[in-house]
Design a protein around this motif. Structure first.
Motif, PDB file in Angstrom:
ATOM      1  N   TYR A 186      23.624 -13.471   9.656  1.00  0.00           N
ATOM      2  CA  TYR A 186      23.191 -13.847   8.312  1.00  0.00           C
ATOM      3  C   TYR A 186      22.439 -12.728   7.600  1.00  0.00           C
ATOM      4  O   TYR A 186      22.343 -12.734   6.374  1.00  0.00           O
ATOM      5  N   TYR A 205      29.113 -16.789   9.823  1.00  0.00           N
ATOM      6  CA  TYR A 205      28.020 -16.197   9.052  1.00  0.00           C
ATOM      7  C   TYR A 205      26.881 -17.194   8.822  1.00  0.00           C
ATOM      8  O   TYR A 205      25.705 -16.838   8.874  1.00  0.00           O
ATOM      9  N   PHE A 206      27.220 -18.469   8.579  1.00  0.00           N
ATOM     10  CA  PHE A 206      26.215 -19.435   8.132  1.00  0.00           C
ATOM     11  C   PHE A 206      25.629 -20.310   9.235  1.00  0.00           C
ATOM     12  O   PHE A 206      24.535 -20.833   9.068  1.00  0.00           O
ATOM     13  N   PHE A 227      22.105 -19.488  10.509  1.00  0.00           N
ATOM     14  CA  PHE A 227      21.097 -19.773   9.485  1.00  0.00           C
ATOM     15  C   PHE A 227      20.787 -21.265   9.433  1.00  0.00           C
ATOM     16  O   PHE A 227      19.619 -21.670   9.373  1.00  0.00           O
TER      17      PHE A 227
END
Length: 297
Positions: free
Chosen positions: A114, A170-171, A174
């Motif tokens: 992230y 990617y997320f 997070f």
């Protein structure tokens, strides 16, 4: 009693807000108004803008490519919003039971993607997906599964999930960190009481942890929905909207209209529609998820 600097009149206190309001007007409200005005004109970037009223919007909603972009964006929301949320909350519940040192190591490791620019990640993953020398296909051929080696970013059926998997990767770290923070604020006595009552970890998760994480779920949904609608750099560096519009999204289409075809008025119309769509979805999330979190408060 000593008076505070903020105990003055309303006009005096307004002076303290003025710098922030000026910056907001210059860098947020001003560009929005300019984009709205531009969307009502036909402008090629060189000549004087020509007033067309709602013509750009009429052309947009009769454009089949725009609907393709909206459909692709809706499918990408599964990878931007749903999968990271599910993976994040599941991993948070599992990591929470680990020792502090192991928890910190896993949280740091999974959060690392992230902090990297998505444009850089797009270039890296495009190399990983390369059909000739990419590591994915090389591995499949090495283990005797060469028939599954595909041109991932050139296949109409797999290119959208291939890009979406990168967004999920990617997320989800997070989201996990957000949910871990939410679990920390839950009163530990609730978990102790559930354990005393003989509740299984599964029931504890669905009846205590998940309902009390509604505020964090709302935050995650808001941020990931905004990111999915704003998606550009990851898709641009990996596919540029291809092949044959298979990964075309509104922001890529906006770029093509504005910087490749010099139709800046039409591009501004897409920007305004995207902003309105973002506000509408976020309002719905606030009403649906926000009302549930208030009911549990």
């Amino acid at each position: 009693m000593k008076r505070s600097a903020l105990d003055g009149t309303r006009q005096t206190n307004f002076i303290y807000l003025l710098p922030g309001l000026l910056l907001y007007a210059a860098f947020v409200f001003g560009p929005i108004v300019a984009a709205l005005a531009l969307s009502l004109t036909s402008w090629d970037g060189l000549t004087m803008p020509r007033w067309v009223g709602l013509g750009n919007y009429a052309d947009l909603f009769s454009d089949s490519r725009f609907y393709i972009a909206l459909r692709n964006n809706a499918e990408l929301m599964i990878f931007y919003c749903v999968l990271p949320l599910v993976l994040g909350i599941t991993l948070a519940a599992c990591v929470w039971n680990l020792k502090q040192r192991e928890q910190l190591a896993l949280r740091t490791f999974l959060f690392l993607p992230y902090i990297m620019p998505t444009a850089v990640l797009g270039i890296i993953w495009a190399w990983l997906y390369n059909p000739a020398f990419g590591p994915f296909n090389q591995f499949l051929r090495a283990v005797g599964l060469g028939r599954f080696a595909l041109p991932w970013l050139g296949d109409f059926n797999f290119v959208l999930p291939a890009v979406g998997i990168v967004a999920t990767w990617y997320f989800f770290g997070f989201c996990m960190v957000i949910f871990l923070t939410g679990i920390q604020r839950i009163d530990p006595s609730l978990f102790d009481a559930a354990k005393v009552d003989g509740a299984s970890p599964r029931k504890t998760f669905f009846w205590i942890t998940l309902p009390l994480l509604m505020p964090e779920i709302r935050v995650v949904l808001l941020l990931t929905v905004i990111a999915s609608i704003k998606s550009f750099d990851l898709i641009f560096t990996m596919t540029r909207g291809g092949p044959a519009n298979a990964t075309l999204v509104p922001n890529i289409y906006m770029y093509q209209l504005g910087f490749e075809l010099n139709r800046f008025g039409a591009a501004a119309a897409i920007a305004i529609v995207g902003a309105l769509l973002t506000f509408a979805i976020n309002f719905a999330i606030h009403r649906l998820v926000g009302s549930r979190s208030k009911g549990l408060a």
